[in-house]
Design a protein around this motif. Structure first.
Motif, mmCIF file in Angstrom:
data_model
loop_
_atom_site.group_PDB
_atom_site.id
_atom_site.type_symbol
_atom_site.label_atom_id
_atom_site.label_comp_id
_atom_site.label_asym_id
_atom_site.label_seq_id
_atom_site.Cartn_x
_atom_site.Cartn_y
_atom_site.Cartn_z
ATOM 1 N N PRO A 102 34.989 58.051 35.741
ATOM 2 C CA PRO A 102 33.703 57.349 35.881
ATOM 3 C C PRO A 102 33.895 55.857 36.174
ATOM 4 N N PHE A 103 32.831 55.258 36.739
ATOM 5 C CA PHE A 103 32.880 53.858 37.153
ATOM 6 C C PHE A 103 33.220 52.936 35.985
ATOM 7 N N ALA B 78 36.625 49.206 32.961
ATOM 8 C CA ALA B 78 37.278 48.791 31.712
ATOM 9 C C ALA B 78 38.793 48.781 31.874
ATOM 10 N N GLU B 79 39.336 49.754 32.577
ATOM 11 C CA GLU B 79 40.779 49.794 32.828
ATOM 12 C C GLU B 79 41.212 48.615 33.708
ATOM 13 N N LEU C 186 40.651 45.343 31.309
ATOM 14 C CA LEU C 186 41.392 45.290 30.054
ATOM 15 C C LEU C 186 42.720 46.028 30.075
ATOM 16 N N GLY C 187 43.001 46.787 31.116
ATOM 17 C CA GLY C 187 44.197 47.628 31.154
ATOM 18 C C GLY C 187 45.484 46.865 31.382
ATOM 19 N N ASP C 188 46.580 47.603 31.344
ATOM 20 C CA ASP C 188 47.913 47.013 31.482
ATOM 21 C C ASP C 188 48.244 46.606 32.914
ATOM 22 N N THR C 189 47.766 47.350 33.883
ATOM 23 C CA THR C 189 48.183 47.106 35.265
ATOM 24 C C THR C 189 47.408 45.985 35.933
ATOM 25 N N THR D 87 42.952 42.546 42.389
ATOM 26 C CA THR D 87 43.688 42.512 41.132
ATOM 27 C C THR D 87 42.908 41.693 40.118
ATOM 28 N N ARG D 88 43.275 41.864 38.857
ATOM 29 C CA ARG D 88 42.595 41.105 37.792
ATOM 30 C C ARG D 88 42.851 39.608 37.944
#
Length: 128
Positions: free
Chosen positions: A2-3, A8-9, A12-15, A95-96
């Motif tokens: 899901p969107f 959230a990934e 807040l995620g590692d990648t 990218t973040r």
């Protein structure tokens, strides 16, 4: 995926990238992430303005609470639009780190650009 889980990934995620399992628009995730980062940056600047009386971004938040909220929301929206245009034109990587750069860079750079344009127009001689 899901969107909101992909968002959230991404945030807040590692990648720091849009998950490969997400089949939707990575540009939309980047756009909303840029708006969120811009919103956070301007809210922190607003808090600094309220406490210290100065703004890192050289913004004036006005005397009323509603004026400040409107300004914060519009700067966040502007960062989202800037993120959308930059990622859609493949100028920015999705990218973040780029998302944070757009979110913080939008309120940092745009007021200075506006000031330079207005100063340039004021310094031009008027032809009769």
């Amino acid at each position: 995926m899901p969107f909101w889980q992909a968002f959230a990934e991404f945030v807040l995620g590692d990648t720091g990238r849009v998950p490969e399992a997400y089949q939707g628009s990575a540009i939309l995730i980047f756009c909303i992430g840029s708006a969120l980062m811009g919103l956070v940056a301007v809210v922190l600047d607003w808090v600094l303005y309220a406490v210290k009386g100065r703004s890192v971004f050289d913004l004036s938040y006005g005397g009323r609470f509603s004026t400040g909220v409107r300004l914060v929301l519009l700067w966040g929206l502007g960062a989202g639009i800037g993120g959308f245009l930059g990622s859609a034109a493949s100028i920015l990587q999705v990218t973040r780190a780029a998302c944070i750069g757009v979110g913080v860079g939008w309120p940092l750079v745009l007021p200075r650009l506006i000031d330079s344009f207005t100063k340039e127009q004021l310094q031009q001689p008027v032809d009769d």
